[in-house]
Design an enzyme around this catalytic site. Sequence first.
Site, PDB file in Angstrom:
ATOM      1  N   LYS A 189      54.353  23.973 -25.135  1.00  0.00           N
ATOM      2  CA  LYS A 189      55.710  23.448 -25.175  1.00  0.00           C
ATOM      3  C   LYS A 189      56.614  24.488 -25.810  1.00  0.00           C
ATOM      4  O   LYS A 189      56.201  25.219 -26.718  1.00  0.00           O
ATOM      5  CB  LYS A 189      55.761  22.156 -26.000  1.00  0.00           C
ATOM      6  CG  LYS A 189      57.161  21.639 -26.320  1.00  0.00           C
ATOM      7  CD  LYS A 189      57.104  20.448 -27.252  1.00  0.00           C
ATOM      8  CE  LYS A 189      58.514  20.022 -27.664  1.00  0.00           C
ATOM      9  NZ  LYS A 189      58.514  18.847 -28.541  1.00  0.00           N
ATOM     10  N   GLU A 239      67.362  13.301 -37.667  1.00  0.00           N
ATOM     11  CA  GLU A 239      65.962  13.639 -37.944  1.00  0.00           C
ATOM     12  C   GLU A 239      65.733  14.127 -39.365  1.00  0.00           C
ATOM     13  O   GLU A 239      66.376  15.077 -39.825  1.00  0.00           O
ATOM     14  CB  GLU A 239      65.472  14.704 -36.965  1.00  0.00           C
ATOM     15  CG  GLU A 239      64.002  15.055 -37.126  1.00  0.00           C
ATOM     16  CD  GLU A 239      63.489  15.991 -36.044  1.00  0.00           C
ATOM     17  OE1 GLU A 239      62.307  16.347 -36.095  1.00  0.00           O
ATOM     18  OE2 GLU A 239      64.279  16.365 -35.155  1.00  0.00           O
ATOM     19  N   GLU A 283      55.185  14.504 -25.224  1.00  0.00           N
ATOM     20  CA  GLU A 283      55.980  15.444 -26.020  1.00  0.00           C
ATOM     21  C   GLU A 283      55.996  15.022 -27.482  1.00  0.00           C
ATOM     22  O   GLU A 283      55.858  15.846 -28.393  1.00  0.00           O
ATOM     23  CB  GLU A 283      57.413  15.495 -25.474  1.00  0.00           C
ATOM     24  CG  GLU A 283      58.313  16.472 -26.210  1.00  0.00           C
ATOM     25  CD  GLU A 283      59.741  16.482 -25.678  1.00  0.00           C
ATOM     26  OE1 GLU A 283      60.605  17.047 -26.357  1.00  0.00           O
ATOM     27  OE2 GLU A 283      59.986  15.920 -24.584  1.00  0.00           O
ATOM     28  N   GLU A 415      70.236  16.410 -20.429  1.00  0.00           N
ATOM     29  CA  GLU A 415      69.838  15.992 -21.776  1.00  0.00           C
ATOM     30  C   GLU A 415      70.605  16.760 -22.838  1.00  0.00           C
ATOM     31  O   GLU A 415      71.126  16.169 -23.797  1.00  0.00           O
ATOM     32  CB  GLU A 415      68.339  16.189 -21.978  1.00  0.00           C
ATOM     33  CG  GLU A 415      67.874  15.832 -23.386  1.00  0.00           C
ATOM     34  CD  GLU A 415      66.373  15.963 -23.584  1.00  0.00           C
ATOM     35  OE1 GLU A 415      65.950  16.400 -24.669  1.00  0.00           O
ATOM     36  OE2 GLU A 415      65.621  15.639 -22.648  1.00  0.00           O
ATOM     37  N   LYS A 419      73.319  15.394 -25.650  1.00  0.00           N
ATOM     38  CA  LYS A 419      73.169  15.641 -27.085  1.00  0.00           C
ATOM     39  C   LYS A 419      74.415  16.304 -27.661  1.00  0.00           C
ATOM     40  O   LYS A 419      74.897  15.934 -28.735  1.00  0.00           O
ATOM     41  CB  LYS A 419      71.941  16.508 -27.347  1.00  0.00           C
ATOM     42  CG  LYS A 419      70.617  15.786 -27.124  1.00  0.00           C
ATOM     43  CD  LYS A 419      69.434  16.719 -27.302  1.00  0.00           C
ATOM     44  CE  LYS A 419      68.108  15.992 -27.167  1.00  0.00           C
ATOM     45  NZ  LYS A 419      66.950  16.906 -27.243  1.00  0.00           N
TER      46      LYS A 419
END
Length: 430
Positions: A189, A239, A283, A415, A419
């Site tokens: 990834k 986060e 993911e 995406e 964001k």
Amino acid sequence: MLSISVALESLQGFLSDELPDAPGTRFVDIPFALNDAFDPLAWLCCQPVWPQFYWQQRNGDEEVAALGAVRRFAALPQADHFLQQPAAADLRVWGLNAFAPEQGALFLPRLEWRRSAGKASLRLTLSSDTSLRQDAQRARDMLSQLLPGGALPELSLSLKSERHHPDRAGWFRLIAQATDAIAAGELDKVVLARATDLRFSQPLCAGAIMAASRRVNLHCYHFYMAFDADSAFLGSSPERLWRRRGNLLRTEALAGTVASHPDERQAQHLANWLMYDDKNQRENMLVVEDICQRLQDDVQALEVLPPQVVRLRKVQHLRRCIWTTLTSPDDARCLLQLQPTAAVAGLPRDVARRFIEHHEPFVREWYAGSAGYLSRERSEFCVALRSAKVTGDTLRLYAGAGIVRGSDPEQEWQEITNKAAGLRSLVLDD
């Protein structure tokens, strides 16, 4: 503004006391009444003193405005070393760690306004390797520059130009390079990002952008660091990188994304899809496994909580919280173990970082680093996502997406656009 003026007068009285012409560290806390309309962010941004740092914990329980540097630290381990001194037991160092965690912009503030558990205080700190008396004079000089404060300006901006790094065609090429590397077994990834430069017809007020984001981007950490009158880095991040209370550590894997929707039923439909989508679950679990592997030698048992969907204004994320107990509290080690996580870099981490440095057409600097504080007893940092850099009349927005086997460049472009919209929509009516 009665509370702030009274508190500052009390601090002036502390500085008038006779202080030794010797090294040391001292601080004084003045209780601060929360009974008026004082906005610490607005007051902070009105001051002609830098650095400035504002931070609000994502549940809103804690808020800080820090002003002026008694000491500066170019990396977190330096700050951690300073805090091990006996006189620094109750001090906090605030600031940023870059995406490359070996670099930082952290400082012990001269003034620190802090609200926690329904109470507030204003702290003044002195610290010197040579003379507390001389540092007290520097503190008096800074206090004499402070202004009463006032309201932040409204955001009324005229866009002159917009440029993506990379542009859409470059993004598709970048994703192709990443998926080729993944197919060849070089990576599992990699998280790739886009920077968007919005240039306006007048200089920007970074504090006003932060205030606007704070109003609408709920359930986020809010952070703002002004380096000088013309440059700042700010954001509203969902986060947590880590929170430490003594030896107790909490971190999380926030990876996997779908759009949000103002309609409750539509938003729930999208959340249900995210919870059961194989690509997003995979993911997220890659991030969980990486965090657990990195921490395993420094902790007792690791507890991974069940997945949940975090709903934000523009997007929804998949999150798994991870709780554990450290064998010893070491913030410098926590930083190097956890940052950058697989959620912002990729796997294997070192290979992903090299891929990013070689292929992304901009330098991340503070983006996808971390913002927060450390002290001897506790620390907390959020991941510096949904963030922007202000330089004069230019606002640079950042957004990234996790690329794995099967990633579709068109979906990933959408995406990162979703964001970036969390901050973009504050300054532009598209």
